[in-house]
Design an enzyme around this catalytic site. Structure first.
Site, mmCIF file in Angstrom:
data_model
loop_
_atom_site.group_PDB
_atom_site.id
_atom_site.type_symbol
_atom_site.label_atom_id
_atom_site.label_comp_id
_atom_site.label_asym_id
_atom_site.label_seq_id
_atom_site.Cartn_x
_atom_site.Cartn_y
_atom_site.Cartn_z
ATOM 1 N N TYR A 214 -2.568 -0.591 9.967
ATOM 2 C CA TYR A 214 -2.503 -0.981 8.554
ATOM 3 C C TYR A 214 -1.204 -0.502 7.923
ATOM 4 O O TYR A 214 -0.484 -1.278 7.272
ATOM 5 C CB TYR A 214 -3.706 -0.380 7.818
ATOM 6 C CG TYR A 214 -3.786 -0.723 6.358
ATOM 7 C CD1 TYR A 214 -4.264 -1.964 5.940
ATOM 8 C CD2 TYR A 214 -3.410 0.194 5.380
ATOM 9 C CE1 TYR A 214 -4.352 -2.279 4.592
ATOM 10 C CE2 TYR A 214 -3.504 -0.108 4.028
ATOM 11 C CZ TYR A 214 -3.980 -1.344 3.644
ATOM 12 O OH TYR A 214 -4.063 -1.650 2.304
ATOM 13 N N SER B 56 0.848 -1.193 0.000
ATOM 14 C CA SER B 56 0.000 0.000 0.000
ATOM 15 C C SER B 56 0.879 1.236 0.000
ATOM 16 O O SER B 56 2.001 1.210 0.553
ATOM 17 C CB SER B 56 -0.897 0.022 1.236
ATOM 18 O OG SER B 56 -1.552 1.277 1.381
#
Length: 263
Positions: free
Chosen positions: A159, A146
């Site tokens: 995350y 990501s």
């Protein structure tokens, strides 16, 4: 004939690929793209029924239920996939979860679950694939991480941290396996139109809000003015998995429309 007009193979046709998190979203798009390029694809996902249905829509593909947090299960699925589809030469790790929350409100369970899937789960998959590929002297690994791994995000610490760890894990593996002819790369998507992304939206104008950015949360918008589609990410994965990227390893390819300004 002018050499520039010669069409060369990308080396994907006829190879076997294994994709985690392939029932939906980016993982499903990656599986479809690899199939379109002629690969035999093992689709894996925690949701066994959904991944079986997805595999049934593709040519030369099979679906397998897999919990990536279970190292023994990862080994079993790799073995079964190789028995049924052939030697895995491409591995794409997509499976991941998102439990948003600011650090002071993040529970121990949310932190552990995020790292169990996004980091330990990827470790299990990459270790298994890496051992097999190193022994054969060939292979390509792509981890879908990501852009949050490279820039701080308010409300996404677990995350972002898990993805940062996974990104470095993949690069270290690439360094260790280079001598064995195995390439390991990362694709780092930004906001992509998936169920995970939509779960963060507040109202019908969620996409517009993401594109515009959020100054109060120190978040830039998307310069290209659009949310990515899963296929945009899948195309980057296929390139890095292909022979067209044969001299690329330990690379981190951002697919985010410029959202992080490549910070």
């Amino acid at each position: 004939m002018d050499g520039s007009s010669v069409v060369t193979s990308d080396g994907i046709a006829g190879r076997t690929a294994l994709v985690t998190g392939a029932a939906h979203g980016i993982g499903a798009a990656v599986a479809a793209a690899l199939t379109a390029h002629g690969a035999r694809v093992a689709l894996t996902d925690l949701d066994g029924a959904a991944v079986a249905r997805r595999a049934a829509t593709l040519a030369d593909a099979r679906g397998y239920a897999l919990d990536v947090t279970d190292a023994a299960a990862v080994e079993r699925v790799f073995t079964l996939a190789e028995q049924e589809l052939g030697t895995v030469e491409i591995c794409v790790s997509v499976a991941g979860i998102l439990r948003p929350g600011r650090i002071l409100e993040t529970t121990d369970e949310d932190w552990r679950a995020t790292f169990d899937v996004n980091t330990s789960g990827v470790f299990h998959v990459l270790r298994c694939a890496g051992r097999r590929m190193a022994g054969r002297g060939r292979g390509a690994v792509v981890t879908v991480s990501s852009n949050a791994a490279g820039v701080p995000r308010a409300g996404m610490a677990a995350y972002a941290a898990s993805k940062a760890a996974t990104t470095m894990l993949t690069k270290c593996l690439g360094l260790e396996l280079a001598q064995h002819g195995v390439r390991c790369n990362v694709v780092a998507p930004g906001s992509t139109d998936t169920a995970m992304q939509r779960s963060l939206w507040d109202g019908a104008d969620g996409a517009d809000a993401v594109i515009a950015g959020s100054p109060e949360n120190f978040r830039t918008g998307i310069p290209l003015g659009r949310i990515a589609e899963p296929a945009d990410v899948a195309d980057a994965v296929v390139f890095l998995a292909s022979d067209r990227a044969r001299h690329i390893t330990m690379h981190d390819l951002y697919v985010d429309g410029g959202a992080t300004l490549r910070a």
